[in-house]
Structures are given as C-alpha cells and as structure tokens.
Scaffold this motif. Structure first.
Motif, mmCIF file in Angstrom:
data_model
loop_
_atom_site.group_PDB
_atom_site.id
_atom_site.type_symbol
_atom_site.label_atom_id
_atom_site.label_comp_id
_atom_site.label_asym_id
_atom_site.label_seq_id
_atom_site.Cartn_x
_atom_site.Cartn_y
_atom_site.Cartn_z
ATOM 1 N N LEU A 60 -6.027 -24.976 -7.335
ATOM 2 C CA LEU A 60 -5.513 -25.677 -8.570
ATOM 3 C C LEU A 60 -4.582 -26.790 -8.184
ATOM 4 O O LEU A 60 -4.058 -27.010 -7.139
ATOM 5 C CB LEU A 60 -4.625 -24.661 -9.287
ATOM 6 C CG LEU A 60 -5.335 -23.353 -9.807
ATOM 7 C CD1 LEU A 60 -4.250 -22.383 -10.273
ATOM 8 C CD2 LEU A 60 -6.354 -23.791 -11.015
ATOM 9 N N GLU A 61 -4.669 -27.776 -9.016
ATOM 10 C CA GLU A 61 -3.665 -29.092 -9.267
ATOM 11 C C GLU A 61 -2.288 -28.750 -9.026
ATOM 12 O O GLU A 61 -2.080 -28.122 -10.136
ATOM 13 C CB GLU A 61 -4.295 -30.353 -9.901
ATOM 14 C CG GLU A 61 -3.381 -31.659 -9.677
ATOM 15 C CD GLU A 61 -3.875 -32.600 -10.668
ATOM 16 O OE1 GLU A 61 -3.158 -33.565 -10.668
ATOM 17 O OE2 GLU A 61 -4.956 -32.640 -11.239
ATOM 18 N N ARG A 62 -1.683 -29.083 -8.328
ATOM 19 C CA ARG A 62 -0.021 -28.616 -8.347
ATOM 20 C C ARG A 62 0.650 -29.609 -9.468
ATOM 21 O O ARG A 62 0.163 -30.849 -9.553
ATOM 22 C CB ARG A 62 0.633 -28.821 -7.107
ATOM 23 C CG ARG A 62 0.120 -27.831 -6.413
ATOM 24 C CD ARG A 62 1.203 -27.956 -4.962
ATOM 25 N NE ARG A 62 0.724 -27.221 -3.952
ATOM 26 C CZ ARG A 62 1.563 -26.113 -3.239
ATOM 27 N NH1 ARG A 62 2.648 -26.190 -3.342
ATOM 28 N NH2 ARG A 62 0.802 -25.291 -2.394
ATOM 29 N N SER A 63 1.504 -29.170 -10.274
ATOM 30 C CA SER A 63 2.281 -30.057 -11.243
ATOM 31 C C SER A 63 3.463 -30.455 -10.451
ATOM 32 O O SER A 63 4.018 -29.518 -9.655
ATOM 33 C CB SER A 63 2.525 -29.345 -12.567
ATOM 34 O OG SER A 63 3.345 -30.129 -13.317
ATOM 35 N N ASN A 64 4.002 -31.563 -10.687
ATOM 36 C CA ASN A 64 5.378 -31.885 -10.453
ATOM 37 C C ASN A 64 6.424 -31.188 -11.116
ATOM 38 O O ASN A 64 6.531 -31.130 -12.229
ATOM 39 C CB ASN A 64 5.487 -33.484 -10.553
ATOM 40 C CG ASN A 64 6.428 -34.121 -9.779
ATOM 41 O OD1 ASN A 64 7.202 -33.318 -8.713
ATOM 42 N ND2 ASN A 64 6.986 -35.404 -9.971
ATOM 43 N N THR A 65 7.266 -30.024 -10.276
ATOM 44 C CA THR A 65 8.145 -29.466 -10.797
ATOM 45 C C THR A 65 9.521 -29.471 -10.226
ATOM 46 O O THR A 65 9.664 -29.988 -9.178
ATOM 47 C CB THR A 65 7.610 -28.017 -10.798
ATOM 48 O OG1 THR A 65 7.378 -27.627 -9.388
ATOM 49 C CG2 THR A 65 6.170 -27.699 -11.334
ATOM 50 N N ARG A 66 10.261 -28.749 -10.682
ATOM 51 C CA ARG A 66 11.344 -28.202 -9.940
ATOM 52 C C ARG A 66 11.928 -26.867 -10.307
ATOM 53 O O ARG A 66 11.268 -26.297 -11.376
ATOM 54 C CB ARG A 66 12.770 -29.366 -10.326
ATOM 55 C CG ARG A 66 12.970 -29.177 -11.982
ATOM 56 C CD ARG A 66 13.990 -30.317 -12.410
ATOM 57 N NE ARG A 66 14.281 -30.240 -13.715
ATOM 58 C CZ ARG A 66 15.083 -29.375 -14.525
ATOM 59 N NH1 ARG A 66 15.667 -28.550 -13.852
ATOM 60 N NH2 ARG A 66 15.186 -29.589 -15.669
ATOM 61 N N ARG A 67 12.913 -26.276 -9.744
ATOM 62 C CA ARG A 67 13.146 -24.767 -10.200
ATOM 63 C C ARG A 67 13.850 -24.700 -11.345
ATOM 64 O O ARG A 67 14.879 -25.867 -11.648
ATOM 65 C CB ARG A 67 13.958 -24.414 -9.126
ATOM 66 C CG ARG A 67 13.171 -23.652 -7.816
ATOM 67 C CD ARG A 67 13.971 -23.184 -6.525
ATOM 68 N NE ARG A 67 14.063 -21.775 -6.954
ATOM 69 C CZ ARG A 67 13.414 -20.798 -6.504
ATOM 70 N NH1 ARG A 67 12.435 -21.041 -6.057
ATOM 71 N NH2 ARG A 67 13.857 -19.619 -6.910
ATOM 72 N N ALA A 68 13.637 -23.871 -12.179
ATOM 73 C CA ALA A 68 14.347 -23.683 -13.420
ATOM 74 C C ALA A 68 14.183 -22.455 -13.920
ATOM 75 O O ALA A 68 13.409 -21.463 -13.280
ATOM 76 C CB ALA A 68 13.772 -24.579 -14.436
ATOM 77 N N PHE A 69 15.056 -21.937 -14.779
ATOM 78 C CA PHE A 69 15.100 -20.623 -15.452
ATOM 79 C C PHE A 69 13.551 -20.462 -16.304
ATOM 80 O O PHE A 69 13.413 -21.293 -17.059
ATOM 81 C CB PHE A 69 16.206 -20.179 -16.225
ATOM 82 C CG PHE A 69 17.484 -20.331 -15.536
ATOM 83 C CD1 PHE A 69 17.693 -18.899 -14.923
ATOM 84 C CD2 PHE A 69 18.473 -20.947 -15.422
ATOM 85 C CE1 PHE A 69 18.912 -18.847 -13.921
ATOM 86 C CE2 PHE A 69 19.540 -21.028 -14.952
ATOM 87 C CZ PHE A 69 20.020 -19.817 -13.922
ATOM 88 N N TRP A 70 13.103 -19.275 -16.175
ATOM 89 C CA TRP A 70 11.784 -19.127 -16.969
ATOM 90 C C TRP A 70 11.842 -19.502 -18.287
ATOM 91 O O TRP A 70 11.098 -20.050 -19.116
ATOM 92 C CB TRP A 70 11.355 -17.773 -16.693
ATOM 93 C CG TRP A 70 11.991 -16.688 -17.419
ATOM 94 C CD1 TRP A 70 13.114 -16.052 -17.136
ATOM 95 C CD2 TRP A 70 11.673 -16.235 -18.863
ATOM 96 N NE1 TRP A 70 13.560 -15.167 -18.096
ATOM 97 C CE2 TRP A 70 12.801 -15.336 -19.210
ATOM 98 C CE3 TRP A 70 11.088 -16.745 -19.947
ATOM 99 C CZ2 TRP A 70 13.011 -14.669 -20.202
ATOM 100 C CZ3 TRP A 70 11.298 -15.941 -21.256
ATOM 101 C CH2 TRP A 70 12.145 -15.103 -21.494
#
Length: 85
Positions: A60-70
């Motif tokens: 799967l292609e990774r999405s540009n993310t950061r840690r966050a609350f669900w």
C-alpha cells in the motif's frame, strides 16, 4: 485511506487503500495479529505489505502523516477506517 495500528500502539501508519484500481477493505484478526483483505483473505502486515494470499508482494502507498489522536483523524476524514487491536 486506511490506518493500521500495531498491538502496542507505538507504530501507527496510514495508507491509501487502492491497489490495481481497487479500493481494499480490511479487518483485523487478533488470532493472527495481522490485517486481512476481506475479499481475497490476503494477509497484510502493519507496514502495508501483503505477505500471504493472492495479493502477496503488493504494498500500500503510505500517506504523509503525523501522530494524532484517533478522534481527530475521524473528525477530519470521516470516511477513513481506523483499525486497532
């Protein structure tokens, strides 16, 4: 988009769920500690790689993310599926 979380909650990754023009749907199976593609029963690890089944070898292609609350993710992206053991 799909978000995979490892059991200890320390590793969380977000991926685009499209492979070969298909939008994949997953479920978490605690007995195997992996994510399973519902239609093909292909086994996916927390890094977004299919390790068994008809889709083995796909990623799967990774999405540009950061840690966050669900809940902040769920509010911002209402169509996202969040899987956690």
């Amino acid at each position: 988009m799909v978000v995979f979380s490892q059991e200890n909650g320390r590793a969380v990754e977000a991926f685009f769920r499209e492979v070969d023009g298909r939008s994949l749907t997953f479920e978490y199976r605690a007995d195997r500690e992996n994510f399973i593609h519902c239609a093909t029963e292909s086994v996916w690890d927390g890094a977004g790689r299919a390790t068994e089944g008809p889709l083995a070898g796909r990623e799967l292609e990774r999405s540009n993310t950061r840690r966050a609350f669900w809940f902040s993710i769920a509010i911002t992206l209402p169509d996202v599926d969040i899987y956690t053991p």
